[in-house]
Design an enzyme around this catalytic site. Structure first.
Site, PDB file in Angstrom:
ATOM      1  N   GLU C  67       0.808  -1.213   0.000  1.00  0.00           N
ATOM      2  CA  GLU C  67       0.000   0.000   0.000  1.00  0.00           C
ATOM      3  C   GLU C  67       0.846   1.269   0.000  1.00  0.00           C
ATOM      4  OE1 GLU C  67      -0.760  -2.693   1.620  1.00  0.00           O
ATOM      5  OE2 GLU C  67      -2.751  -3.199   0.884  1.00  0.00           O
ATOM      6  N   HIS C 136     -12.380  -5.208   7.995  1.00  0.00           N
ATOM      7  CA  HIS C 136     -13.108  -5.061   6.732  1.00  0.00           C
ATOM      8  C   HIS C 136     -14.396  -4.280   6.977  1.00  0.00           C
ATOM      9  CE1 HIS C 136     -10.414  -8.402   5.784  1.00  0.00           C
ATOM     10  NE2 HIS C 136     -10.645  -8.192   4.517  1.00  0.00           N
TER      11      HIS C 136
HETATM   12  C1  LIG Z   1      -2.029  -5.097   3.853  1.00  0.00           C
HETATM   13  C2  LIG Z   1      -3.073  -5.836   3.103  1.00  0.00           C
HETATM   14  N1  LIG Z   1      -3.375  -5.468   1.854  1.00  0.00           N
HETATM   15  C3  LIG Z   1      -4.320  -6.128   1.153  1.00  0.00           C
HETATM   16  C4  LIG Z   1      -5.001  -7.169   1.684  1.00  0.00           C
HETATM   17  C5  LIG Z   1      -6.116  -7.875   0.898  1.00  0.00           C
HETATM   18  N2  LIG Z   1      -5.737  -9.247   0.588  1.00  0.00           N
HETATM   19  C6  LIG Z   1      -6.131 -10.287   1.358  1.00  0.00           C
HETATM   20  S1  LIG Z   1      -5.497 -11.760   0.837  1.00  0.00           S
HETATM   21  C7  LIG Z   1      -4.711 -11.007  -0.473  1.00  0.00           C
HETATM   22  C8  LIG Z   1      -3.872 -11.820  -1.410  1.00  0.00           C
HETATM   23  C9  LIG Z   1      -2.814 -12.543  -0.668  1.00  0.00           C
HETATM   24  O1  LIG Z   1      -1.996 -13.259  -1.543  1.00  0.00           O
HETATM   25  P1  LIG Z   1      -0.880 -14.211  -0.970  1.00  0.00           P
HETATM   26  O2  LIG Z   1      -0.058 -13.493   0.034  1.00  0.00           O
HETATM   27  O3  LIG Z   1      -0.144 -14.803  -2.108  1.00  0.00           O
HETATM   28  O4  LIG Z   1      -1.683 -15.321  -0.167  1.00  0.00           O
HETATM   29  P2  LIG Z   1      -2.722 -16.389  -0.730  1.00  0.00           P
HETATM   30  O5  LIG Z   1      -4.073 -15.790  -0.576  1.00  0.00           O
HETATM   31  O6  LIG Z   1      -2.370 -16.669  -2.134  1.00  0.00           O
HETATM   32  O7  LIG Z   1      -2.557 -17.592   0.138  1.00  0.00           O
HETATM   33  C10 LIG Z   1      -4.952  -9.640  -0.471  1.00  0.00           C
HETATM   34  C11 LIG Z   1      -4.418  -8.684  -1.477  1.00  0.00           C
HETATM   35  C12 LIG Z   1      -4.679  -7.507   3.006  1.00  0.00           C
HETATM   36  N3  LIG Z   1      -5.295  -8.503   3.653  1.00  0.00           N
HETATM   37  N4  LIG Z   1      -3.704  -6.844   3.682  1.00  0.00           N
END
Ligand SMILES: Cc1ncc(C[n+]2csc(CCOP(=O)(O)OP(=O)(O)O)c2C)c(N)n1
Ligand SMILES: Cc1ncc(C[n+]2csc(CCOP(=O)(O)OP(=O)(O)O)c2C)c(N)n1
Ligand SMILES: [Mg+2]
Ligand SMILES: [Mg+2]
Lengths: 374, 335, 335, 374
Positions: C67, C136
């Site tokens: 972010e 959220h």
């Molecule tokens: C700081 C932050 N930014 C955005 C999000 C929204 N978000 C939740 S899960 C996700 C994707 C996560 O991807 P990854 O780390 O590869 O984990 P996966 O879901 O693939 O296991 C996002 C962008 C968040 N939870 N926290």
């Protein structure tokens, strides 16, 4: 030893780069580089003196002993390139694009008058002295304004060159950072993003062995901060920060790498902070830093190193090298006589302008929170 | 605290804080301090001077320039039995650790339904009037007052500084502690402090000057502006009651209401930006809860909604001043 | 806008936003969008659905989960001639880019004395009532209202959503745009929108229901709670005037004051935490500037000073509700 | 191919570690590992079914196809060690310290009742269902509660083991992270700090090739996320995330490294996200992810891989391997019959407990903002 560059640490550097960029430098270039070293040094020394005379507010983060990094990094940039200096890089504001003509006020760097007006807090500086000393800049000169928050401009640096790329321009952005600042989260986020998009962002790390009162071993687990590059698979180089030609060589390799679309890089320049963190810290620094470390760290003055090079290359006689003996002297030891007259005159022009300039009007303080909607 | 013995020498605001921390360190071996340059250097202003020498590197950490990690690591220490005192080199840099404070630390007790509590103090030099410009002048306590789970403290004098710091360290909750850097070494506010251990409890405001005609609520450095303005008002025949909040969260509404019952007039002074600041909150609470006592429109004197500019005339232009407070006070008194 | 042609179909809040962005993208080739999963996926809720397909990867960036860099890179783009629309996947994650917003972006115009302006829109799904729990559900606009240099917008219906989004994108300043995710697909608020290009100017509140007995100021999803409460009040014989602020910064004080001149009673409703929130700011401004029109103590109905808990009964307990608003409204009307 | 582990990427790994930790595993351990794979899979499948029946709120971030990472990482931990799972790691909450005794409710892991109570939002979960599903934890069981903010618990993980070190305890902290989360600034700050102090923090990266709708090449410039370790000079390992034994081997090397005082590490486990990001995303995921990529990514089901190993080692006959044929089947295809009865019973116990448990009282919502001062 800290200020001695180690064998190059290179990740992914193209072999063709083995022809050193400095091979193209002329005698005139060497002379100009030396002059700029004097100019950077004199700026620092003059401000220290002005401050001691009580004519200045704010903190002075001396770039003494680190001038080769600024001069060598900026020397090969093109006018339209972007830079983002921080607290210890004040001379960068006027050294940008100065190479061809010190006195062309329209060049893509700030004029000495503008910079001095800022230092003196006058209305004639581009930001009308709203933020303090070191957080200046100038959009039209392609100098990004930093906040105080360290490493905070690296994302913006990526942004400006991305905008240029979208507009078909091939500029690069060069950010300056203390080695301590590389621990910031935003450093990681920005370098990672630049690496993903192969953006032409050259990150200079001025490793002066200290972040305020904290030694490098408490900032980072490795000795060479250039190794941060390895985590992104980008080019990482180490330069001898006392040697303006070595800085030029390494930075130009990084710049060429960037300009040819190969992406970002980190160039660590090994140096040593001559004084306290800021002028308020000089006394305390003497307590937290071992005297022999300081002595050793200051032993290779960048002006002396450059003179030695020039003598070896036949660009200067050993006798000439004795002129303008600013090298190795502290701010309180040098006088104007230790500097080329051109340097003294140049800066004096800025100082006089600043002193004569008016303060901004108090009411301005309420202005420019928002830009008016047309 | 009955009749405390008095030390022979006066102590400044900075020393009061330093002593509070050192005494708590000696009292409780589970206290750990983290921050940039707080060990070897002893802190940018010297609040932790000598602390590492005395208590060792296992208890006083020179941290990398990583505000988020500083807070987050401290949070981990606290959830595993330690108490952490965290320094922000300037409170302005707290924005770099913002998420770890408001989302990780502040809510831990709440989201674990009380299983975990985080006894952390985040402290740092704060405040304007010193030519620090945009990033060395902030009072950003309202961000945190708006983030449930954080207590907020800001002392105006050495006695309170020491007593509140001790209370903050002993508090089981995260506390953000605003140290007014312009007061650190101010000579005319030095005080003789009790030799005995004492605390100033969080959540209790203090009437620093009694009066009948108007209540002026403030804290931090503005206390001195308000006291000077009160003298001006006195010359005009109005006696102001001056309340130093000392703690912003929890806010001591009672003390203010008690005062309003008497004065029926309210002015709130605070150097942070106006919109959604603490001054507005005090105004709102009093309008909600003490409307019947208000005989005149209450008002705020705050920083304008601008950053803090650098150069002196600009800086002063946007900040509360004795003149602005006097003028507003008179206007209200004469209403 | 004289007698606009009406589209044949009703549009929901999300589509209104999506159309606004897509139309601005078509209008101005310097607009760029950045965010997590906004390209290939089209955004977690689909606000940027189809945008990358239509305008290409050079204008719509799927960003790493960073972010601070997202905001900072956007800031760099803006200071070099682009306009950036930045998505926070949930507005709650804005805390991770906090410093880049309040210190880097918000102040750029100020500290360059007007040389630079940052035409950035930071937008994202916001708000509680949907069981999103602590991370959220946030409405954290007060943090930014307290940070000079940011405009703040929060529409409550499709017409405003589209018009405000366009105004925000065309505004030369950074704007934080709160999209109420519970309204995205709410059927009963779908509207027919003008076919022509239109904007809703920033800084103008709207009287969404006229009345004489009490002014209730709110915005976002609470507009609907307030309208329902107003019906309850009507049954008791009190006619409420309901004002939807639409823009929080700049705040349209005039519209509220005009209303107070008529109703002489004020209630402010806002789902963010109470202390130092926008509701308190409205109360404070009205007390300062319209005291003479107030015949009863004004009040706030806000979220309690707690995080938003997950499970439904807990969540609703801490949030403003039709019942709480009705009760407060009656109390004030009967005063 | 993504799910195929590449040659080990090892930075600074001690040669002595060449004797693989799994060499010590008994037949009984293999059987337990397989049972845990079933348990993790069944948990996921059961929740999907429960949700489809409308009995659950909240989003389900399926760990289907990624179970070997959780099972293999946790298997070698000691009871007092700390973990910090995130959204896709729900089974980790009860798999922690389960090895010796599934039914000992006092072990240093959450009980299945507690976890299910949390999923159902009941007062009998440790956090009384104040935060949603995945952000649970339990201090007394040494499970750190995450916020939603990705990578946000790595500093806390460093903090808890620092506290233990100060108290003379030699615990380690294991954090779980999606590969996308490694782009967060706080990841960098925390790993850097842990590296400076050689803290025993093992960072597991579950590289499932996607961060929501974003493919890895837009998250990071290199293919192997383990290379993030290089920027800190710490141990970086790559495991085949489909193979529970390989995960165990790599993670145990990292754990031993940490436990012996050599500091933090990163273990990247290559895997593939079987479904959408969350259950709300299943349909859209089918649009943004090429079908053949999904097919390929799911082709090595961790249960099948483990069975194959066990048959090869003579721990299971080829015929036995045909029992409990959950492998390769989607959630809608399996039934209880595809799982060992013990697994079904275990989970049913949790589900029944959860369903019977009361909701928290509404008034609780106002409680525990602050701890009362005694
Ligand atoms: C700081 C932050 N930014 C955005 C999000 C929204 N978000 C939740 S899960 C996700 C994707 C996560 O991807 P990854 O780390 O590869 O984990 P996966 O879901 O693939 O296991 C996002 C962008 C968040 N939870 N926290
Ligand atoms: C985010 C942030 N945290 C803390 C500071 C306070 N600070 C100013 S300079 C400095 C030390 C910087 O060290 P380094 O990056 O090595 O640069 P140097 O001063 O040595 O050139 C610190 C901690 C800051 N400016 N920004
Ligand atoms: Mg340094
Ligand atoms: Mg992933």
């Amino acid at each position: 030893m800290a200020t001695t560059a180690k064998a190059d640490h290179q990740t992914g550097l193209n072999d063709e780069a083995s022809k050193l960029p400095s091979a193209q430098l002329t005698k005139g270039d060497y002379e100009e580089l030396l002059r700029q070293l004097y100019l950077a040094r004199y700026f620092d020394v003059r401000l220290i003196k002005e401050k001691k005379r009580g004519r200045l507010r704010g903190t002075l983060y001396s770039s003494h002993n680190q001038e080769a990094i600024l001069v060598g990094s900026l020397f090969g940039l093109q006018s339209e390139d972007w830079i983002s200096p921080i607290h210890r890089d004040m001379p960068a504001f006027f050294l940008k694009d100065i190479r061809k003509d010190w006195n062309n006020d329209d060049r893509m760097g700030m004029t000495i008058q503008e910079v001095c007006a800022q230092v003196w807090g006058k209305a004639t500086s581009p930001g009308r002295a709203r933020d303090n000393w070191s957080h200046i800049g100038c959009q039209s000169k392609h100098i990004i304004h930093s906040t105080s928050m360290l490493a905070g401009t690296i994302p913006a640096a990526a942004g400006v060159v991305l905008a240029d790329r979208l507009n078909g321009k091939n500029t690069i952005a060069m950010t300056f950072n203390g080695e301590g600042s590389t621990a910031q989260g935003v450093f990681h986020e920005a370098v990672n993003f630049a690496a993903v998009h192969k953006l032409p962002v050259v990150t200079i790390i001025e490793n002066n062995q200290w972040a305020y009162g904290t030694p490098t071993n408490l900032e980072y687990p490795l000795e060479d901060f250039a190794r941060r590059a390895d985590g992104y698979g980008i080019l990482g180089l180490i330069a001898d920060g006392q040697d303006v030609v070595d800085v030029y060589d390494k930075v130009m390799q990084a710049v060429n790498h960037a300009r040819s679309g190969k992406g970002p890089s980190i160039v660590e320049c090994k140096t040593f902070r001559a004084y306290g963190h800021g002028d308020h810290d000089d006394d305390r620094a003497a307590r937290y830093r071992p005297a022999d470390e300081v002595e050793k760290g200051r032993e290779r003055d960048p002006i002396a190193v450059m003179k030695k090079r020039m003598v070896e290359m036949g660009y200067m006689t050993a006798d000439d090298a004795k002129n303008y003996a600013a090298e190795g002297k502290g701010a309180s030891e040098v006088t104007d006589i230790d500097f080329p007259q051109q340097v003294v005159d140049y800066l004096s022009k800025g100082v006089e302008f600043a002193i004569k300039s008016p303060l901004p009007e108090a009411e301005e303080a309420a202005q420019w929170v928002f830009k008016e909607v047309e | 605290m009955s009749a405390p013995t008095i030390q022979s020498t006066k102590v400044n605001y900075l020393t009061a804080l330093k002593d509070a921390i050192a005494e708590e360190f000696a009292r409780d071996k589970d206290i750990v301090a983290m921050g940039e340059d707080i060990g070897l250097l002893g802190g940018a202003f010297g609040v932790t001077d000598g602390l590492q020498e005395k208590f060792g590197k296992d208890r006083v950490y020179d941290m990398p320039i990583s505000e988020a990690a500083i807070v987050g690591v401290a949070c981990g220490l606290c959830l595993n039995g330690k108490k952490a005192i965290v320094e922000m080199q300037f409170i302005d840099f707290i924005s770099c650790g913002f998420d770890q404070i408001v989302n990780m630390t502040a809510t831990y007790h709440y989201r674990t339904a009380g299983e975990v509590n985080i006894p952390m103090v985040i402290r740092g030099p704060a405040g304007a009037y010193g030519g620090g410009a945009l990033y060395h002048s902030q009072m950003n306590e309202a961000w945190f007052a708006h983030s449930p789970g954080l207590k907020i403290v800001c002392p105006s004098n050495p006695y309170d500084a020491k007593g509140l710091m001790k209370a903050a360290i002993r508090d089981p909750n995260p506390v953000i502690f605003y140290e007014i850097k312009d007061l650190y070494r101010r000579r005319d506010i030095e005080m003789e402090l009790p030799e005995e251990d004492y605390i100033v409890p969080l959540g209790k405001a203090k009437v620093v000057k009694e009066g009948e005609d108007i209540t002026i609520v403030t804290y931090g450095q503005n206390v001195y502006h308000v006291l000077a303005a009160a003298e001006n008002l006195e010359k005009e025949g109005y006696r102001a009651e001056v309340i130093d909040l000392r703690t912003i969260v929890p806010l001591d509404e009672e003390t203010i209401i008690e005062s309003l019952k008497k004065t029926n007039r309210l002015l709130v002074v605070n150097e942070a930006p106006k919109t959604c600041g603490v001054a507005g909150e005090v105004l709102a609470r009093m309008t909600e809860n003490a409307f019947q006592y208000l005989d005149a429109p209450p008002a705020r004197i705050t920083r304008m909604d601008t950053p803090v500019p650098w150069v002196k005339p600009l800086e002063l232009y946007v900040l509360p001043s004795v003149e602005k407070i006097t003028e507003a006070g008179l206007r209200i008194c004469k209403f």
